[in-house]
Enzyme design. Structure first.
Site, short mmCIF file in Angstrom:
data_model
loop_
_atom_site.label_atom_id
_atom_site.label_comp_id
_atom_site.label_asym_id
_atom_site.label_seq_id
_atom_site.Cartn_x
_atom_site.Cartn_y
_atom_site.Cartn_z
N ARG A 86 0.78 -1.16 -0.14
CA ARG A 86 0.04 0.12 0.04
C ARG A 86 0.71 1.13 -0.04
NH1 ARG A 86 -2.92 2.96 4.11
NH2 ARG A 86 -4.89 3.99 3.52
N ASN A 127 -7.13 7.98 2.03
CA ASN A 127 -6.82 7.74 3.38
C ASN A 127 -7.70 8.49 4.65
OD1 ASN A 127 -4.88 5.82 5.28
ND2 ASN A 127 -4.48 7.99 6.01
N GLU A 128 -8.23 7.58 5.34
CA GLU A 128 -9.08 8.05 6.54
C GLU A 128 -9.52 9.31 6.45
OE1 GLU A 128 -5.86 7.76 9.47
OE2 GLU A 128 -5.65 5.70 9.41
N HIS A 136 -8.93 0.32 9.58
CA HIS A 136 -7.66 0.60 10.50
C HIS A 136 -7.73 0.21 11.71
CE1 HIS A 136 -6.42 3.46 6.82
NE2 HIS A 136 -6.78 2.33 6.51
N TYR A 170 -6.26 0.00 15.22
CA TYR A 170 -5.31 0.65 16.07
C TYR A 170 -6.09 0.23 17.62
CZ TYR A 170 -2.20 2.27 12.38
OH TYR A 170 -1.83 2.31 11.16
N GLU A 184 -4.61 -0.98 7.55
CA GLU A 184 -3.47 -0.42 8.56
C GLU A 184 -3.78 -1.17 9.83
OE1 GLU A 184 -2.59 3.74 9.12
OE2 GLU A 184 -2.83 4.15 7.05
N TRP A 187 1.35 -1.54 9.11
CA TRP A 187 1.71 -0.11 9.23
C TRP A 187 2.95 -0.22 9.97
CZ3 TRP A 187 0.36 4.35 6.24
CH2 TRP A 187 0.97 5.33 6.63
#
Length: 308
Positions: free
Chosen positions: A50, A124-125, A190, A192, A220, A249
């Site tokens: 990516r 992205n995001e 993503h 996290y 990610e 990531w």
């Protein structure tokens, strides 16, 4: 022919299911590292890379020659390229999303014809707020514009809330998917500290997308983040169990505050960090689970003609 989604599965141009196993690379911030980093990432066993790009909104814009170069490097190293615009990260403004879309349309001559090796991660995001409805409205508006410009690639859409609010996909993903006239859109969470903080959260967030027959990748993830721990073991094991793709990531270059997310200490991958060793050599990691797309294998998935 190119990548396409059918139900919750991504298929390559030969009609074979493709499960992403890869790494993120911050190209936009380290533009001179591509020829070192991209082969090094492939050497770890990644089947996908990516690639962070800039549309000029926050960083120096990546031009069309750059896009051609990074795609070619990925192809030479038998990796699928997920290209993404990073400038709209965390922004709620429609103008930021539109700028990313305009960028892809401007760059389309480097993208059209690459449908079998390139996936377009629109922004992205985009949409930092935890508001699924407004997030969906934005994508419902712009996806047809990409299609009208002749871009037929599989599109990837990040969840709202900096990619960490999968409720947005759970509630509105079907509406976003249906806005694509080609029905060739997949989704990305993503993971996290919020979307991937513990095993139950990880499993529930994955299940609630794939159970709707929508295709998903963990676009990610890390092993910890600003506000807490991440259950990377469950991300890896449950992704393997469910056939869900993932992209760790990131290769290198995170700022000091987040340098624990660097997978390698050097661009050439001579010295992996603990995080890098976990992703490359650990259980359910790249070495164990990554298989290249059949468009890159010798028999081209049983098709005699090689990809051009």
């Amino acid at each position: 022919a190119g990548f396409y989604v059918d139900g919750n599965t991504l298929y390559d141009a030969n009609g074979q299911p493709f499960v992403m196993r890869g790494i993120n690379h911050g190209h936009a911030w380290y533009k001179d590292t591509a020829s070192t980093a991209i082969p090094a990432i492939a050497e770890q066993g990644a089947n996908t890379i990516r690639i962070v790009l800039s549309d000029g909104g926050q960083w120096e814009k990546d031009d069309i020659d750059t896009i051609r170069e990074v795609i070619e490097l990925a192809e030479q190293n038998k990796m699928v390229a997920v290209v993404e615009v990073h400038d709209a990260t965390g922004r709620d403004s429609r103008s930021d999303l539109n700028r990313a879309v305009d960028y892809w349309i401007e760059m389309k001559d480097a993208l059209i014809g690459k449908e079998d090796t390139v996936i377009i991660n629109i922004a992205n995001e985009w949409y930092g707020s935890w508001d699924g409805s407004a997030w969906a409205d934005g994508y419902i508006d712009v996806i047809p514009k990409l299609r009208d410009a002749g871009l037929t690639h599989t599109l990837m859409v990040d969840a709202a809330g900096w990619g960490q609010y999968p409720q947005s996909i759970h509630d509105y993903g079907q509406d976003v998917f249906n806005a694509d006239p080609l029905k060739n859109t997949m989704f990305s969470i993503h993971m996290y500290e919020y979307a991937g903080g513990d095993a139950n959260t990880v499993r529930s967030n994955i299940d609630r997308v794939i159970d709707q027959d929508l295709a998903l990748v963990i676009g990610e993830f890390g092993h910890r983040h600003t506000d807490g721990d991440v259950d990377e073991d469950t991300i890896l094991s449950y992704s393997e169990e469910t056939g869900t793709g993932w992209l760790a990531w990131s290769w290198k270059g995170n700022s000091t505050e987040w340098d624990y997310l660097d997978l390698s200490e050097d661009w050439a991958g001579q010295h992996l960090t603990d995080w890098g060793n976990r992703i490359v050599h650990g259980a359910d990691g790249l070495q164990e689970t990554s298989k290249p797309s059949t468009v890159f294998t010798d028999d081209n998935g049983g098709h005699p003609e090689p990809p051009t």
